[in-house]
Design an enzyme around this catalytic site. Sequence first.
Site, short mmCIF file in Angstrom:
data_model
loop_
_atom_site.label_atom_id
_atom_site.label_comp_id
_atom_site.label_asym_id
_atom_site.label_seq_id
_atom_site.Cartn_x
_atom_site.Cartn_y
_atom_site.Cartn_z
N ASN A 11 4.25 14.15 32.45
CA ASN A 11 5.28 13.36 32.02
C ASN A 11 4.97 13.41 30.67
O ASN A 11 4.15 12.69 30.13
CB ASN A 11 5.25 11.89 32.63
CG ASN A 11 6.16 10.94 32.08
OD1 ASN A 11 7.13 11.39 31.59
ND2 ASN A 11 5.97 9.96 32.40
N TRP A 12 5.86 14.01 29.95
CA TRP A 12 5.80 14.38 28.52
C TRP A 12 6.66 12.95 27.76
O TRP A 12 6.18 12.92 26.21
CB TRP A 12 6.67 15.43 27.90
CG TRP A 12 5.88 16.83 28.35
CD1 TRP A 12 4.78 16.74 29.07
CD2 TRP A 12 6.39 18.14 28.20
NE1 TRP A 12 4.42 18.21 29.40
CE2 TRP A 12 5.38 19.09 28.72
CE3 TRP A 12 7.34 18.76 27.38
CZ2 TRP A 12 5.74 20.30 28.75
CZ3 TRP A 12 7.57 19.83 27.24
CH2 TRP A 12 6.60 20.94 27.79
N LYS A 13 6.98 12.21 28.60
CA LYS A 13 7.73 10.81 27.90
C LYS A 13 8.49 11.00 26.68
O LYS A 13 8.97 12.16 26.69
CB LYS A 13 6.37 9.61 27.50
CG LYS A 13 5.42 9.66 28.37
CD LYS A 13 4.71 8.39 28.27
CE LYS A 13 3.43 8.40 29.32
NZ LYS A 13 3.23 7.10 29.51
N HIS A 104 9.77 4.93 37.02
CA HIS A 104 8.55 4.85 36.06
C HIS A 104 8.54 3.17 35.74
O HIS A 104 9.59 2.77 35.25
CB HIS A 104 8.62 5.80 35.11
CG HIS A 104 7.29 6.02 34.40
ND1 HIS A 104 6.88 5.00 33.42
CD2 HIS A 104 6.33 7.01 34.55
CE1 HIS A 104 5.57 5.39 33.03
NE2 HIS A 104 5.29 6.43 33.57
N GLU A 106 7.67 2.45 32.75
CA GLU A 106 8.33 1.96 31.61
C GLU A 106 9.92 1.98 31.81
O GLU A 106 10.48 0.92 30.96
CB GLU A 106 8.03 3.24 30.79
CG GLU A 106 6.45 3.19 30.01
CD GLU A 106 5.97 4.47 29.90
OE1 GLU A 106 6.64 5.37 29.76
OE2 GLU A 106 4.85 4.56 29.86
N GLU A 171 1.12 4.26 40.33
CA GLU A 171 0.77 4.14 38.89
C GLU A 171 0.39 2.77 38.86
O GLU A 171 1.40 2.02 38.38
CB GLU A 171 1.85 4.58 38.10
CG GLU A 171 2.12 6.10 38.22
CD GLU A 171 2.60 6.93 37.19
OE1 GLU A 171 1.83 7.78 36.81
OE2 GLU A 171 3.49 6.23 36.53
N GLY A 177 -1.55 4.74 30.04
CA GLY A 177 -1.57 4.63 28.74
C GLY A 177 -2.61 3.73 27.86
O GLY A 177 -2.86 3.73 26.69
N SER A 216 -3.61 7.25 32.91
CA SER A 216 -4.79 7.49 32.22
C SER A 216 -5.62 8.79 32.65
O SER A 216 -7.07 8.58 32.55
CB SER A 216 -5.63 6.42 31.63
OG SER A 216 -4.84 5.22 31.03
C1 PEP Z 1 2.56 8.25 32.99
O1 PEP Z 1 3.37 8.24 32.08
O2 PEP Z 1 3.16 8.37 34.01
C2 PEP Z 1 1.46 8.07 32.76
C3 PEP Z 1 0.60 7.81 33.87
O3 PEP Z 1 0.69 8.07 31.42
P1 PEP Z 1 -0.76 8.06 30.95
O4 PEP Z 1 -1.29 9.29 31.57
O5 PEP Z 1 -0.65 8.17 29.76
O6 PEP Z 1 -1.50 6.93 31.27
#
Ligand code: PEP
Length: 256
Positions: A11-13, A104, A106, A171, A177, A216
């Site tokens: 996931n490049w966000k 997600h 976010e 998640e 993050g 993470s």
């Molecule tokens: C994500 O954005 O789904 C995610 C798991 O981010 P990160 O790996 O940076 O925690």
Amino acid sequence: MRNTLKFVIGNWKMLSQQQHALLLARDLASYCKKQSHHSVRTVICPTFTQLVSVEKIISEMQIASDSLALGAQDCYPAKEGAFTGDVSATMLSDIGVRYVIIGHSERRQKHHESNEFICEKVKSALEAGLIPVICIGETLAERQEGKTAQILEEQILGSLPQNFSGIIAYEPVWAIGTGITPTMDELQENISIIRTLLEKHQPKTASQTPLLYGGSVKSDQSADIFSINGVDGVLVGGASLKADEFIKIIQSAPKD
Ligand code: PEP
């Protein structure tokens, strides 16, 4: 879809500018092209503006779609209409996108998306022929209050249509993050809870539903995560933006 197939989804966000996105896509496509086994499926999810050019790289380099596929980070439930700023699942499918991340944390938190709205998105993704990747997970406060199982059940009940077919990503919000990951015991326990909830609420499709972990993930613990019973893959945010690191994560997935 389940069985031995493992997923590594990046996931490049909103973290990558165009030039970096193209270089990253080329590096990953070159790596995936050399892979002869197809028991690990890599999916990359750039931001909307980069989807067409990344798709072009994947198709021009003739990468088998069971090795590297394109995903989007969100979609809107309606097929078309006066929805300024939104992108429909049909539009994504039209440009060669095959997967879409939905729900997600976010988006649940920063865009106040409810389980019901997420469920509408999932239905529209399935109608458009996309494979939805639904994110579920508890916040730190919910975890501390011992509400993890309750939250996971609410999200499964509210976000998934009947006979759901797609992928679930567990998640925990507090792990995204932050550099903090659950202990292997905690992760095993929550993966088992989700599997049991899927069997209860989605009895027809639960056994076929891949279950991923995200939060993470880095290459130094991804092999341990893959070794957890019931984990079918990982959803990677920050670490998916560096080709070397992401490739190490792909390499840590078990191959059959
Ligand atoms: C994500 O954005 O789904 C995610 C798991 O981010 P990160 O790996 O940076 O925690």
